[in-house]
Design a protein around this motif. Sequence first.
Motif, short mmCIF file in Angstrom:
data_model
loop_
_atom_site.label_atom_id
_atom_site.label_comp_id
_atom_site.label_asym_id
_atom_site.label_seq_id
_atom_site.Cartn_x
_atom_site.Cartn_y
_atom_site.Cartn_z
N LEU A 45 0.85 -1.19 0.00
CA LEU A 45 0.00 0.00 0.00
C LEU A 45 0.89 1.24 0.00
O LEU A 45 0.82 2.06 0.92
N SER A 46 1.70 1.40 -1.01
CA SER A 46 2.60 2.55 -1.10
C SER A 46 2.01 3.63 -1.99
O SER A 46 1.35 3.33 -2.99
N LEU A 47 2.26 4.89 -1.60
CA LEU A 47 1.84 6.05 -2.39
C LEU A 47 0.32 6.15 -2.52
O LEU A 47 -0.18 6.56 -3.57
N TYR A 48 -0.43 5.78 -1.48
CA TYR A 48 -1.88 5.85 -1.53
C TYR A 48 -2.45 6.84 -0.52
O TYR A 48 -3.66 6.83 -0.29
N HIS A 49 -1.63 7.67 0.11
CA HIS A 49 -2.07 8.70 1.07
C HIS A 49 -2.87 8.09 2.22
O HIS A 49 -3.84 8.67 2.69
N CYS A 50 -2.51 6.92 2.68
CA CYS A 50 -3.22 6.27 3.78
C CYS A 50 -2.93 6.98 5.09
O CYS A 50 -1.78 7.29 5.40
N ARG A 51 -3.97 7.20 5.87
CA ARG A 51 -3.84 7.80 7.20
C ARG A 51 -4.13 6.79 8.30
O ARG A 51 -3.83 7.04 9.46
N SER A 52 -4.77 5.68 7.96
CA SER A 52 -5.14 4.68 8.95
C SER A 52 -5.07 3.29 8.32
O SER A 52 -5.31 3.13 7.13
N LEU A 53 -4.74 2.31 9.15
CA LEU A 53 -4.70 0.91 8.71
C LEU A 53 -5.63 0.06 9.56
O LEU A 53 -5.38 -1.12 9.80
N ALA A 54 -6.73 0.67 10.01
CA ALA A 54 -7.66 -0.05 10.87
C ALA A 54 -8.33 -1.21 10.15
O ALA A 54 -8.78 -2.16 10.78
N GLY A 55 -8.43 -1.17 8.83
CA GLY A 55 -9.09 -2.21 8.06
C GLY A 55 -8.28 -3.48 7.90
O GLY A 55 -8.74 -4.42 7.24
N LEU A 56 -7.09 -3.54 8.51
CA LEU A 56 -6.26 -4.74 8.36
C LEU A 56 -6.62 -5.84 9.34
O LEU A 56 -5.89 -6.83 9.45
#
Length: 238
Positions: A45-56
């Motif tokens: 998940l690179s270069l996708y402007h992610c702010r949270s990884l709660a869905g993992l």
Amino acid sequence: MAVCTDLEPYHFSLLSVSLSLCLSLCVSLSVCLSLSLSISLSLFLSLYHCRSLAGLKAFTGLEELVVDNNLLGNDLQLPRLPTLHTLTLNKNQLTDIEALLEHLAEATPSLQYLSLLGNEACPNQLVSLDKDEDDYQRYRYFVLHKLPTLKFLDTRKVCKTEQQEAEARGAFMKVVKPKSSDMGAPGDPKSESSSTLYTPLPRGSRDGKNHKGVLAKCRYIYYGKHSEGNRFIRNDQL
């Protein structure tokens, strides 16, 4: 611009799954995957402007996670990933190294490879020019002390000497910085008085724009003949 915050459920029954999500903008990833018979799972998940990884939370068998060049900060929360061995968090917004390592020690007990380059939490010249190799080496000792299972950190393999040094002194390698609240705001007389260097001059003489000179006479004239140093000097050396 496409915004993706939810993905439809997918079912996989492959022995080896390598999943790469191609998103234009992912602010909060919420993925629901049902995985069966999966032995190796990698998520990029690179270069996708992610702010949270709660869905993992659905990725219980995740072994490799790459989330470089995103917007992940100190509020990063990973679900428990007991089989995760590789994690790269390069070029994010991580600044609190101690809180991050304590969270990783609890959430990723099998972690062997970690990379934090490009974050303020990783002191090197890629982030700040005032850092040097000594600062980076102290950082490595502290990380290895918190995560003793690591075999590879950033770009270098962990050697036996580093492991021994981390066990002995790694807990004392953390660099402590003063909090911004303790620094005081500009113009605050308390902060200015605490930061001013000591000087024996009276207050009226400290200001360079309002200098006041003092003129006085001294009754005693010092010739130097009673100085302890002068007894080793002969008259022909004067």
